[in-house]
Design a protein around this motif. Sequence first.
Motif, PDB file in Angstrom:
ATOM      1  N   PHE A  94       0.835  -1.210   0.000  1.00 49.03           N
ATOM      2  CA  PHE A  94       0.000   0.000   0.000  1.00 49.03           C
ATOM      3  C   PHE A  94       0.865   1.253   0.000  1.00 49.03           C
ATOM      4  O   PHE A  94       0.583   2.214  -0.716  1.00 49.03           O
ATOM      5  CB  PHE A  94      -0.903  -0.026   1.246  1.00 49.03           C
ATOM      6  CG  PHE A  94      -1.807   1.148   1.355  1.00 49.03           C
ATOM      7  CD1 PHE A  94      -2.857   1.313   0.465  1.00 49.03           C
ATOM      8  CD2 PHE A  94      -1.634   2.103   2.349  1.00 49.03           C
ATOM      9  CE1 PHE A  94      -3.709   2.402   0.564  1.00 49.03           C
ATOM     10  CE2 PHE A  94      -2.485   3.182   2.457  1.00 49.03           C
ATOM     11  CZ  PHE A  94      -3.516   3.332   1.562  1.00 49.03           C
ATOM     12  N   ARG A  95       1.934   1.241   0.805  1.00 44.15           N
ATOM     13  CA  ARG A  95       2.813   2.420   0.851  1.00 44.15           C
ATOM     14  C   ARG A  95       3.493   2.639  -0.494  1.00 44.15           C
ATOM     15  O   ARG A  95       3.756   3.757  -0.897  1.00 44.15           O
ATOM     16  CB  ARG A  95       3.864   2.244   1.956  1.00 44.15           C
ATOM     17  CG  ARG A  95       3.329   2.544   3.343  1.00 44.15           C
ATOM     18  CD  ARG A  95       4.443   2.937   4.300  1.00 44.15           C
ATOM     19  NE  ARG A  95       5.426   1.892   4.457  1.00 44.15           N
ATOM     20  CZ  ARG A  95       5.316   0.895   5.339  1.00 44.15           C
ATOM     21  NH1 ARG A  95       4.268   0.835   6.119  1.00 44.15           N
ATOM     22  NH2 ARG A  95       6.251  -0.023   5.433  1.00 44.15           N
ATOM     23  N   ARG A  96       3.755   1.534  -1.211  1.00 44.69           N
ATOM     24  CA  ARG A  96       4.416   1.661  -2.513  1.00 44.69           C
ATOM     25  C   ARG A  96       3.445   2.164  -3.587  1.00 44.69           C
ATOM     26  O   ARG A  96       3.795   2.971  -4.431  1.00 44.69           O
ATOM     27  CB  ARG A  96       4.977   0.299  -2.929  1.00 44.69           C
ATOM     28  CG  ARG A  96       6.243   0.414  -3.744  1.00 44.69           C
ATOM     29  CD  ARG A  96       6.727  -0.916  -4.267  1.00 44.69           C
ATOM     30  NE  ARG A  96       6.846  -1.943  -3.265  1.00 44.69           N
ATOM     31  CZ  ARG A  96       6.633  -3.238  -3.510  1.00 44.69           C
ATOM     32  NH1 ARG A  96       6.283  -3.651  -4.694  1.00 44.69           N
ATOM     33  NH2 ARG A  96       6.775  -4.117  -2.562  1.00 44.69           N
ATOM     34  N   SER A  97       2.194   1.694  -3.530  1.00 46.32           N
ATOM     35  CA  SER A  97       1.267   2.026  -4.629  1.00 46.32           C
ATOM     36  C   SER A  97       0.545   3.356  -4.422  1.00 46.32           C
ATOM     37  O   SER A  97       0.149   4.011  -5.369  1.00 46.32           O
ATOM     38  CB  SER A  97       0.237   0.917  -4.796  1.00 46.32           C
ATOM     39  OG  SER A  97      -0.755   1.047  -3.820  1.00 46.32           O
ATOM     40  N   GLY A  98       0.342   3.753  -3.162  1.00 45.66           N
ATOM     41  CA  GLY A  98      -0.363   5.010  -2.907  1.00 45.66           C
ATOM     42  C   GLY A  98      -1.854   4.885  -3.139  1.00 45.66           C
ATOM     43  O   GLY A  98      -2.392   3.787  -3.245  1.00 45.66           O
ATOM     44  N   GLU A  99      -2.506   6.057  -3.213  1.00 46.59           N
ATOM     45  CA  GLU A  99      -3.971   6.052  -3.307  1.00 46.59           C
ATOM     46  C   GLU A  99      -4.445   6.717  -4.590  1.00 46.59           C
ATOM     47  O   GLU A  99      -5.507   7.328  -4.616  1.00 46.59           O
ATOM     48  CB  GLU A  99      -4.560   6.823  -2.122  1.00 46.59           C
ATOM     49  CG  GLU A  99      -4.301   6.190  -0.792  1.00 46.59           C
ATOM     50  CD  GLU A  99      -4.921   7.014   0.311  1.00 46.59           C
ATOM     51  OE1 GLU A  99      -6.160   7.084   0.361  1.00 46.59           O
ATOM     52  OE2 GLU A  99      -4.170   7.620   1.087  1.00 46.59           O
ATOM     53  N   GLN A 100      -3.633   6.632  -5.630  1.00 50.68           N
ATOM     54  CA  GLN A 100      -4.018   7.334  -6.855  1.00 50.68           C
ATOM     55  C   GLN A 100      -5.234   6.698  -7.523  1.00 50.68           C
ATOM     56  O   GLN A 100      -5.364   5.471  -7.544  1.00 50.68           O
ATOM     57  CB  GLN A 100      -2.858   7.327  -7.866  1.00 50.68           C
ATOM     58  CG  GLN A 100      -1.741   8.274  -7.508  1.00 50.68           C
ATOM     59  CD  GLN A 100      -0.522   7.520  -7.020  1.00 50.68           C
ATOM     60  OE1 GLN A 100      -0.521   6.301  -7.018  1.00 50.68           O
ATOM     61  NE2 GLN A 100       0.491   8.249  -6.604  1.00 50.68           N
ATOM     62  N   ILE A 101      -6.078   7.584  -8.077  1.00 52.25           N
ATOM     63  CA  ILE A 101      -7.176   7.127  -8.915  1.00 52.25           C
ATOM     64  C   ILE A 101      -6.558   6.559 -10.199  1.00 52.25           C
ATOM     65  O   ILE A 101      -5.622   7.142 -10.754  1.00 52.25           O
ATOM     66  CB  ILE A 101      -8.099   8.313  -9.276  1.00 52.25           C
ATOM     67  CG1 ILE A 101      -8.598   9.013  -8.009  1.00 52.25           C
ATOM     68  CG2 ILE A 101      -9.243   7.881 -10.159  1.00 52.25           C
ATOM     69  CD1 ILE A 101      -9.534   8.204  -7.170  1.00 52.25           C
ATOM     70  N   VAL A 102      -7.080   5.458 -10.649  1.00 53.55           N
ATOM     71  CA  VAL A 102      -6.496   4.784 -11.820  1.00 53.55           C
ATOM     72  C   VAL A 102      -7.163   5.314 -13.094  1.00 53.55           C
ATOM     73  O   VAL A 102      -8.395   5.264 -13.238  1.00 53.55           O
ATOM     74  CB  VAL A 102      -6.685   3.254 -11.703  1.00 53.55           C
ATOM     75  CG1 VAL A 102      -6.222   2.556 -12.969  1.00 53.55           C
ATOM     76  CG2 VAL A 102      -5.908   2.726 -10.498  1.00 53.55           C
ATOM     77  N   THR A 103      -6.338   5.838 -14.015  1.00 56.21           N
ATOM     78  CA  THR A 103      -6.870   6.360 -15.270  1.00 56.21           C
ATOM     79  C   THR A 103      -6.257   5.665 -16.486  1.00 56.21           C
ATOM     80  O   THR A 103      -6.505   6.055 -17.619  1.00 56.21           O
ATOM     81  CB  THR A 103      -6.613   7.878 -15.391  1.00 56.21           C
ATOM     82  OG1 THR A 103      -5.217   8.108 -15.210  1.00 56.21           O
ATOM     83  CG2 THR A 103      -7.386   8.660 -14.350  1.00 56.21           C
ATOM     84  N   SER A 104      -5.406   4.684 -16.217  1.00 53.45           N
ATOM     85  CA  SER A 104      -4.854   3.907 -17.330  1.00 53.45           C
ATOM     86  C   SER A 104      -4.666   2.461 -16.875  1.00 53.45           C
ATOM     87  O   SER A 104      -4.578   2.194 -15.675  1.00 53.45           O
ATOM     88  CB  SER A 104      -3.516   4.489 -17.789  1.00 53.45           C
ATOM     89  OG  SER A 104      -2.574   4.409 -16.748  1.00 53.45           O
ATOM     90  N   LEU A 105      -4.635   1.567 -17.850  1.00 47.98           N
ATOM     91  CA  LEU A 105      -4.507   0.141 -17.540  1.00 47.98           C
ATOM     92  C   LEU A 105      -3.329  -0.449 -18.283  1.00 47.98           C
ATOM     93  O   LEU A 105      -2.911   0.071 -19.314  1.00 47.98           O
ATOM     94  CB  LEU A 105      -5.781  -0.605 -17.969  1.00 47.98           C
ATOM     95  CG  LEU A 105      -7.081  -0.340 -17.215  1.00 47.98           C
ATOM     96  CD1 LEU A 105      -8.228  -1.055 -17.920  1.00 47.98           C
ATOM     97  CD2 LEU A 105      -6.967  -0.821 -15.778  1.00 47.98           C
ATOM     98  N   ARG A 106      -2.830  -1.564 -17.767  1.00 43.83           N
ATOM     99  CA  ARG A 106      -1.770  -2.273 -18.489  1.00 43.83           C
ATOM    100  C   ARG A 106      -2.373  -3.227 -19.523  1.00 43.83           C
ATOM    101  O   ARG A 106      -1.847  -3.420 -20.588  1.00 43.83           O
ATOM    102  CB  ARG A 106      -0.899  -3.048 -17.504  1.00 43.83           C
ATOM    103  CG  ARG A 106       0.158  -2.180 -16.828  1.00 43.83           C
ATOM    104  CD  ARG A 106       1.107  -3.028 -16.013  1.00 43.83           C
ATOM    105  NE  ARG A 106       0.477  -3.578 -14.835  1.00 43.83           N
ATOM    106  CZ  ARG A 106       0.360  -2.936 -13.677  1.00 43.83           C
ATOM    107  NH1 ARG A 106       0.861  -1.714 -13.561  1.00 43.83           N
ATOM    108  NH2 ARG A 106      -0.239  -3.472 -12.638  1.00 43.83           N
ATOM    109  N   GLU A 107      -3.506  -3.814 -19.165  1.00 41.58           N
ATOM    110  CA  GLU A 107      -4.150  -4.767 -20.085  1.00 41.58           C
ATOM    111  C   GLU A 107      -5.666  -4.716 -19.900  1.00 41.58           C
ATOM    112  O   GLU A 107      -6.156  -4.290 -18.841  1.00 41.58           O
ATOM    113  CB  GLU A 107      -3.625  -6.184 -19.840  1.00 41.58           C
ATOM    114  CG  GLU A 107      -3.757  -6.629 -18.414  1.00 41.58           C
ATOM    115  CD  GLU A 107      -2.996  -7.929 -18.161  1.00 41.58           C
ATOM    116  OE1 GLU A 107      -3.397  -8.654 -17.246  1.00 41.58           O
ATOM    117  OE2 GLU A 107      -2.015  -8.200 -18.882  1.00 41.58           O
TER     118      GLU A 107
END
Lengths: 299, 71
Positions: A94-107
């Motif tokens: 969780f500390r590495r990924s943060g709380e950003q809203i996701v606006t793009s995907l890898r797949e």
Amino acid sequence: MHRSQVNLKDPLLAGVLAFLVPGLGHLYQGRRFKAAIYSLCIISLYLYGLSLSNWKIVQYRGGPGEPRTELLSFMAQCGVGLPGLFAVNQSRRFRRSGEQIVTSLREPFSAPFAGTIEAQEGEDDLQGEVAGTIELAPVAGRFNDAVIVGKINGTTSDGREVSLALGEGVRLGPELRNDPQRFVEADIIRESGKDESRIGQIANAHIPRSFWNWFAIPLTDAEEQDLHRELGKLHELALVFTMIAGLLNILAVWDAVDGPAYGYGLEPDPRAKGNPAATSAASSAEPASQEAVTAGATS
Amino acid sequence: MDTLLAHAPLLAHANVTWYLLPLAAVISLVYNTSRYEDAQRIFVQAGRTFATILFFMAVILGILVLLSYNL
């Protein structure tokens, strides 16, 4: 202690197994009765505490500036090792990924979907609850940036089949959050050839978050306050249940490493009233009772 | 029924006190399981520990009821 009566096999390995999963160390040692009691009691208590808190009470918020009291309660919960270690790993993720809203995907991916649509297509008014499937895919946007587009196939609450296209700029809730539901925000569009026009939006929509991405993820301060407000006294009860389960497992680990603390249990009870033989046997020497026990155990 | 519950708060729905009974049972059982190996001895001692815990809880409850009498 009492190792002549109980085969502890490899005590260190048994201790580690007992720490990770209550009862597993005793199962390894062949002490099935104790394994059953430890696993039934400790795991039930732990899971019951977790369920009282909507599965949110075990979390490790051990970052800089976090209150020490929370660290102490987590250490007690950590007596049940596997979920405790899992929570530490989740906190690190969780500390590495943060709380950003996701606006793009890898797949691309598809998921079950539920939410409300508010759209107007010509004379056709589409409003209400929709449940179905959402398909999302990464594309290059108008300005060559990475965006998400998608499609909803579902059924409205009045039984109509709908298939709706979602325009560029679909937004998803953070990948990691202590909530099994992940919100989705998007505009509904109508495509005609190369043109597209916005005809509405989806609201209060969510898709499921995988267990790996929500269980034992640390709560934010606001989420923690919401949980207190939602649960009231049950929050403290859940905390106490999980902490006591963890502390009880320390006794189980001790038993796996060193055997039962007071003896096998077939020795005469020195506290028994009106039993001078018991009192004298207890006060004279342990070897006599040990022999009796060994004889009883082998017969 | 509401009147009954108002006069007997311990019977009220989801009173946290009731959660302490299974908690005391589990503590008694696990504690005594870690003390002995013999199953019968474990259950007898766990029963005694459970009764002792309940006794002290009842004593404390009685003291609290007395202290809050007529409040």
